[in-house]
Design a protein around this motif. Structure first.
Motif, PDB file in Angstrom:
ATOM      1  N   GLU A 169       0.833  -1.197   0.000  1.00  0.00           N
ATOM      2  CA  GLU A 169       0.000   0.000   0.000  1.00  0.00           C
ATOM      3  C   GLU A 169       0.866   1.244   0.000  1.00  0.00           C
ATOM      4  O   GLU A 169       1.989   1.241   0.516  1.00  0.00           O
ATOM      5  CB  GLU A 169      -0.973   0.002   1.176  1.00  0.00           C
ATOM      6  CG  GLU A 169      -0.334  -0.108   2.523  1.00  0.00           C
ATOM      7  CD  GLU A 169      -1.355  -0.292   3.640  1.00  0.00           C
ATOM      8  OE1 GLU A 169      -1.031   0.142   4.757  1.00  0.00           O
ATOM      9  OE2 GLU A 169      -2.427  -0.854   3.416  1.00  0.00           O
ATOM     10  N   THR A 170       0.317   2.292  -0.611  1.00  0.00           N
ATOM     11  CA  THR A 170       0.984   3.587  -0.700  1.00  0.00           C
ATOM     12  C   THR A 170      -0.071   4.663  -0.498  1.00  0.00           C
ATOM     13  O   THR A 170      -1.115   4.634  -1.155  1.00  0.00           O
ATOM     14  CB  THR A 170       1.633   3.778  -2.086  1.00  0.00           C
ATOM     15  OG1 THR A 170       2.559   2.718  -2.310  1.00  0.00           O
ATOM     16  CG2 THR A 170       2.354   5.112  -2.187  1.00  0.00           C
ATOM     17  N   ASN A 217      -1.079   3.060 -18.677  1.00  0.00           N
ATOM     18  CA  ASN A 217      -0.198   2.898 -17.513  1.00  0.00           C
ATOM     19  C   ASN A 217       0.103   1.438 -17.192  1.00  0.00           C
ATOM     20  O   ASN A 217       1.130   1.129 -16.604  1.00  0.00           O
ATOM     21  CB  ASN A 217      -0.817   3.564 -16.283  1.00  0.00           C
ATOM     22  CG  ASN A 217      -0.841   5.054 -16.421  1.00  0.00           C
ATOM     23  OD1 ASN A 217       0.112   5.659 -16.904  1.00  0.00           O
ATOM     24  ND2 ASN A 217      -1.933   5.665 -16.012  1.00  0.00           N
ATOM     25  N   TRP A 218      -0.781   0.543 -17.569  1.00  0.00           N
ATOM     26  CA  TRP A 218      -0.663  -0.840 -17.111  1.00  0.00           C
ATOM     27  C   TRP A 218       0.616  -1.503 -17.598  1.00  0.00           C
ATOM     28  O   TRP A 218       1.273  -2.209 -16.830  1.00  0.00           O
ATOM     29  CB  TRP A 218      -1.870  -1.660 -17.515  1.00  0.00           C
ATOM     30  CG  TRP A 218      -3.181  -1.075 -17.090  1.00  0.00           C
ATOM     31  CD1 TRP A 218      -3.386  -0.134 -16.105  1.00  0.00           C
ATOM     32  CD2 TRP A 218      -4.456  -1.359 -17.622  1.00  0.00           C
ATOM     33  NE1 TRP A 218      -4.722   0.168 -16.015  1.00  0.00           N
ATOM     34  CE2 TRP A 218      -5.410  -0.566 -16.933  1.00  0.00           C
ATOM     35  CE3 TRP A 218      -4.903  -2.211 -18.616  1.00  0.00           C
ATOM     36  CZ2 TRP A 218      -6.765  -0.610 -17.202  1.00  0.00           C
ATOM     37  CZ3 TRP A 218      -6.258  -2.259 -18.900  1.00  0.00           C
ATOM     38  CH2 TRP A 218      -7.175  -1.467 -18.195  1.00  0.00           C
ATOM     39  N   GLN A 219       0.978  -1.337 -18.840  1.00  0.00           N
ATOM     40  CA  GLN A 219       2.194  -1.974 -19.376  1.00  0.00           C
ATOM     41  C   GLN A 219       3.435  -1.429 -18.678  1.00  0.00           C
ATOM     42  O   GLN A 219       4.393  -2.152 -18.435  1.00  0.00           O
ATOM     43  CB  GLN A 219       2.290  -1.755 -20.894  1.00  0.00           C
ATOM     44  CG  GLN A 219       3.485  -2.417 -21.528  1.00  0.00           C
ATOM     45  CD  GLN A 219       3.461  -3.937 -21.394  1.00  0.00           C
ATOM     46  OE1 GLN A 219       2.427  -4.555 -21.549  1.00  0.00           O
ATOM     47  NE2 GLN A 219       4.594  -4.532 -21.099  1.00  0.00           N
ATOM     48  N   LYS A 260       6.889  -0.628  -5.552  1.00  0.00           N
ATOM     49  CA  LYS A 260       7.254   0.558  -4.766  1.00  0.00           C
ATOM     50  C   LYS A 260       7.752   1.671  -5.682  1.00  0.00           C
ATOM     51  O   LYS A 260       7.354   2.829  -5.544  1.00  0.00           O
ATOM     52  CB  LYS A 260       8.320   0.232  -3.712  1.00  0.00           C
ATOM     53  CG  LYS A 260       7.770  -0.432  -2.497  1.00  0.00           C
ATOM     54  CD  LYS A 260       6.778   0.485  -1.800  1.00  0.00           C
ATOM     55  CE  LYS A 260       6.299  -0.076  -0.494  1.00  0.00           C
ATOM     56  NZ  LYS A 260       5.144   0.657   0.019  1.00  0.00           N
ATOM     57  N   GLN A 261       8.618   1.339  -6.620  1.00  0.00           N
ATOM     58  CA  GLN A 261       9.113   2.346  -7.554  1.00  0.00           C
ATOM     59  C   GLN A 261       7.974   2.953  -8.358  1.00  0.00           C
ATOM     60  O   GLN A 261       7.890   4.173  -8.523  1.00  0.00           O
ATOM     61  CB  GLN A 261      10.154   1.744  -8.488  1.00  0.00           C
ATOM     62  CG  GLN A 261      11.431   1.365  -7.793  1.00  0.00           C
ATOM     63  CD  GLN A 261      12.396   0.653  -8.725  1.00  0.00           C
ATOM     64  OE1 GLN A 261      12.214   0.637  -9.937  1.00  0.00           O
ATOM     65  NE2 GLN A 261      13.419   0.067  -8.159  1.00  0.00           N
ATOM     66  N   VAL A 262       7.081   2.124  -8.861  1.00  0.00           N
ATOM     67  CA  VAL A 262       5.952   2.573  -9.683  1.00  0.00           C
ATOM     68  C   VAL A 262       5.040   3.498  -8.884  1.00  0.00           C
ATOM     69  O   VAL A 262       4.705   4.600  -9.326  1.00  0.00           O
ATOM     70  CB  VAL A 262       5.151   1.354 -10.215  1.00  0.00           C
ATOM     71  CG1 VAL A 262       3.772   1.753 -10.691  1.00  0.00           C
ATOM     72  CG2 VAL A 262       5.922   0.657 -11.317  1.00  0.00           C
ATOM     73  N   PHE A 263       4.630   3.067  -7.709  1.00  0.00           N
ATOM     74  CA  PHE A 263       3.624   3.822  -6.978  1.00  0.00           C
ATOM     75  C   PHE A 263       4.219   5.008  -6.223  1.00  0.00           C
ATOM     76  O   PHE A 263       3.521   6.000  -6.000  1.00  0.00           O
ATOM     77  CB  PHE A 263       2.778   2.891  -6.109  1.00  0.00           C
ATOM     78  CG  PHE A 263       1.985   1.937  -6.963  1.00  0.00           C
ATOM     79  CD1 PHE A 263       1.115   2.420  -7.932  1.00  0.00           C
ATOM     80  CD2 PHE A 263       2.138   0.572  -6.856  1.00  0.00           C
ATOM     81  CE1 PHE A 263       0.397   1.562  -8.761  1.00  0.00           C
ATOM     82  CE2 PHE A 263       1.425  -0.299  -7.669  1.00  0.00           C
ATOM     83  CZ  PHE A 263       0.546   0.206  -8.628  1.00  0.00           C
ATOM     84  N   ASP A 322       4.650  10.900  -6.375  1.00  0.00           N
ATOM     85  CA  ASP A 322       5.375  12.142  -6.663  1.00  0.00           C
ATOM     86  C   ASP A 322       4.679  12.962  -7.754  1.00  0.00           C
ATOM     87  O   ASP A 322       4.553  14.186  -7.634  1.00  0.00           O
ATOM     88  CB  ASP A 322       6.811  11.844  -7.109  1.00  0.00           C
ATOM     89  CG  ASP A 322       7.691  11.337  -5.969  1.00  0.00           C
ATOM     90  OD1 ASP A 322       7.296  11.483  -4.790  1.00  0.00           O
ATOM     91  OD2 ASP A 322       8.771  10.791  -6.275  1.00  0.00           O
ATOM     92  N   GLU A 323       4.222  12.291  -8.793  1.00  0.00           N
ATOM     93  CA  GLU A 323       3.551  12.981  -9.908  1.00  0.00           C
ATOM     94  C   GLU A 323       2.256  13.638  -9.443  1.00  0.00           C
ATOM     95  O   GLU A 323       1.984  14.797  -9.766  1.00  0.00           O
ATOM     96  CB  GLU A 323       3.255  12.015 -11.053  1.00  0.00           C
ATOM     97  CG  GLU A 323       4.480  11.528 -11.773  1.00  0.00           C
ATOM     98  CD  GLU A 323       4.174  10.353 -12.711  1.00  0.00           C
ATOM     99  OE1 GLU A 323       2.986  10.014 -12.918  1.00  0.00           O
ATOM    100  OE2 GLU A 323       5.142   9.761 -13.224  1.00  0.00           O
TER     101      GLU A 323
END
Length: 127
Positions: free
Chosen positions: A10-11, A29-31, A113-116, A121-122
């Motif tokens: 979770e994030t 975004n999924w790919q 973790k990197q993705v979310f 941040d975005e």
């Protein structure tokens, strides 16, 4: 028995649930988020998230895994908690060793973790 690759993460994101939901619902975004899987929507829960059937993505460098992916969005304070569930097992009945299952669960967890965190941040930029 739990699937060989089983991830719960979770994030918290300080953005409106509708904003996060729109990003989660965007197939573009999924790919990027799961380059080792090919996803098919099984349940669009709108502002509450999405559920997917997952199949192996050819040429990803990952073992051929199949199962489910889920994003559940839970409103919390001024934002949303993005819950990420990944339940995968080898396609075609080929077993993973316990060591390989741990490795791919770690890889999937680190990638998530990197993705979310990037998404966080975005979406939080300028807040």
């Amino acid at each position: 028995m739990q699937p060989p690759v089983h991830l719960i993460d979770e994030t918290w994101i300080d953005a409106l649930p509708a904003t996060v939901s729109a990003v989660v619902a965007d197939p573009a975004n999924w790919q990027r988020w799961w380059p080792y899987l090919t996803l098919t929507v099984t349940r669009d829960r709108g502002v509450k998230g999405m559920q997917f059937a997952a199949a192996p993505a050819p040429g990803s460098g990952w073992p051929a895994l199949t199962g489910t992916v889920e994003i559940w969005l839970e409103p919390f304070k001024t934002g949303v908690i993005l819950h990420h569930f990944l339940r995968l097992e080898p396609a075609g009945g080929q077993p993973l060793t316990a060591r390989a299952a741990r490795r791919w669960t770690r890889e999937a967890g680190w990638h998530a973790k990197q993705v979310f965190w990037r998404l966080k941040d975005e979406l939080e930029a300028g807040r």
